[in-house]
Enzyme design. Structure first.
Site, short mmCIF file in Angstrom:
data_model
loop_
_atom_site.label_atom_id
_atom_site.label_comp_id
_atom_site.label_asym_id
_atom_site.label_seq_id
_atom_site.Cartn_x
_atom_site.Cartn_y
_atom_site.Cartn_z
N SER A 1 -13.45 -3.67 -9.58
CA SER A 1 -13.57 -4.69 -10.63
C SER A 1 -15.00 -4.75 -11.17
O SER A 1 -15.21 -4.78 -12.38
CB SER A 1 -13.17 -6.07 -10.08
N CYS B 1 6.65 -13.98 -10.18
CA CYS B 1 6.00 -14.72 -9.09
C CYS B 1 4.91 -13.90 -8.43
O CYS B 1 3.85 -14.41 -8.11
CB CYS B 1 7.02 -15.14 -8.04
#
Ligand SMILES: *Cc1c(COP(=O)(O)O)cnc(C)c1O
Length: 395
Positions: free
Chosen positions: A71, A324
């Site tokens: 990231s 979900c």
């Protein structure tokens, strides 16, 4: 039977990496910036790790910058190219619709700062078309960022062709290679890659450490200011044990890559043909141009999270792109990008194989998934409507 089949999410640390890290933690406690011998020894260890990592992707050691993972590397690469573009009055960035959120959310922020972003279509096989990329390049394009291989559906992008096009047009090319490093042969020179992101925990190294390759011509913009570590491009005392563990894990993955890739591809294809026997199911992404260990399916009439819970009860750790599990109301942006409609995308399953998986595991997974899908469909109202013809089958 306990089967870990989520290697795209993270991998178990290799014993060689643990050993190298343990030795480092016990013996190399010095700060690489210190001038006395203990510090200088730590500095040598740091530079040796940099050389080993550079060699695997055909870079110069001076082009490797240590970060906290994929990231951070993505953020720094994109911000660097954007800021360099801004100075020259260029504010257009090209990427794809199915990048990792580390890329997409960084691009969202840049949009708020006035950049224009074109997201290329990845078509139904999950692969960017180089001619569409070339057509999207404008005089004000300052960056192309396209991932090497997708983390959900495993499709491998035509990186060499993209690199060649970017080089010809003088546009910086960054690739998020977090899923590819360790699994595929990468040559940043031959493939004309200007910046590349990698993360140790995706190739059996430790979590919280990665690297950013940046060609010599690129002046990285620091995200963290402070001391002069990493040539002033990434402040903070280096995570030496993590870096040493990453180098050991990468060296090992590179050494066994060819045989391991062939072994995994065989297991992958066995798993795909087994799951293909389930009625109204479909493989997501190109069948051939995909990572050796990646299997991703959609099954009509079921919910991904129920599938995951029941598989977990049978000892299988897997993943899904359903709503979900993606942490939002919408299913995976990757599955939507390849044209799966919401209902179908909700019934997705990703099984990613790795070093510890065997043929026995694959056979067990095929029968477990078949059983669980049949069981869930037996009381699914959505499936009843599909079977009665009330709603048409899409797969
Ligand atoms: C895992 C992953 C990341 C994020 O890496 P972290 O080290 O976990 O920050 C980025 N891109 C891709 C494609 C990934 O698979």
């Amino acid at each position: 039977m306990d089967i870990y089949a989520d290697h795209a999410a993270t991998t178990a640390m290799s014993p060689a990496a643990i050993k190298a890290m343990t030795r480092c933690m016990q013996e190399e406690y010095g700060n690489p910036s210190s001038l006395y011998r203990i510090g200088q020894r730590a500095k040598e260890t740091l530079e040796k790790a940099r050389e080993e990592i550079a060699a695997v992707i055909h870079a110069d050691p001076g082009e490797i910058f240590f970060t906290s993972g994929g990231s951070e590397s993505d953020n720094q690469a994109i911000r660097t190219a954007a800021m360099a573009g801004k100075r020259k009055g260029k504010n257009h960035i090209i990427s794809s619709a199915f990048e990792h959120h580390a890329v997409l959310h960084t691009l969202d922020r840049l949009k708020a700062e006035g950049f224009e972003v074109t997201l290329l279509d990845v078509h139904e096989n999950g692969i960017v078309h180089p001619e569409e990329l070339e057509a999207a390049i404008r005089p004000e394009t300052c960056l192309v960022t396209i991932m090497y291989a997708n983390n959900e559906i495993g499709t491998i992008q035509p990186v060499s062709e993209i690199g060649k096009i970017c080089r010809e047009h003088g546009v910086v090319f960054h690739t998020d290679a977090v899923q590819a490093v360790g699994a595929l042969a990468i040559d940043v020179q031959a493939e004309n890659i200007d910046m590349l992101s990698a993360s140790a925990h995706k190739f059996h190294g430790p979590k919280g450490v990665g690297f950013l390759y940046a060609r010599r011509s690129i002046q990285l913009v620091p995200l963290i200011s402070g001391g002069a570590q990493e040539k002033g491009k990434r402040a903070g005392t280096e995570n030496l044990p993590g870096i040493v563990g990453m180098a050991a894990a990468l060296k090992e993955s590179a050494a066994e890559r060819k045989t391991e890739a062939a072994r995994l591809a065989e297991l992958r294809d066995l798993l795909i043909s087994g799951l293909n026997e389930i009625p109204h199911s479909a493989l997501n992404g190109d069948a051939e141009r995909r990572l050796p260990g990646n299997v991703n399916f959609c099954f009509e009439g079921i919910e991904g999270e129920s599938l995951l819970l029941l598989l977990d009860e049978k000892g299988i750790s897997a993943s899904s792109g359903s709503a979900c599990t993606s942490g939002s109301l919408d299913p995976s942006h990757v599955l939507l990008a390849i044209g799966r409609v919401h209902d179908v995308a909700h019934g997705s399953l990703r099984l990613t194989l790795g070093r510890e998986n065997t043929r026995e595991h694959v056979e067990y997974m095929i029968s477990a998934v078949k059983d669980v899908v049949a069981y869930l469909r037996s009381f699914s109202p959505v499936w009843r409507d599909l079977e009665s013809g009330k709603t048409p089958h899409l797969l």
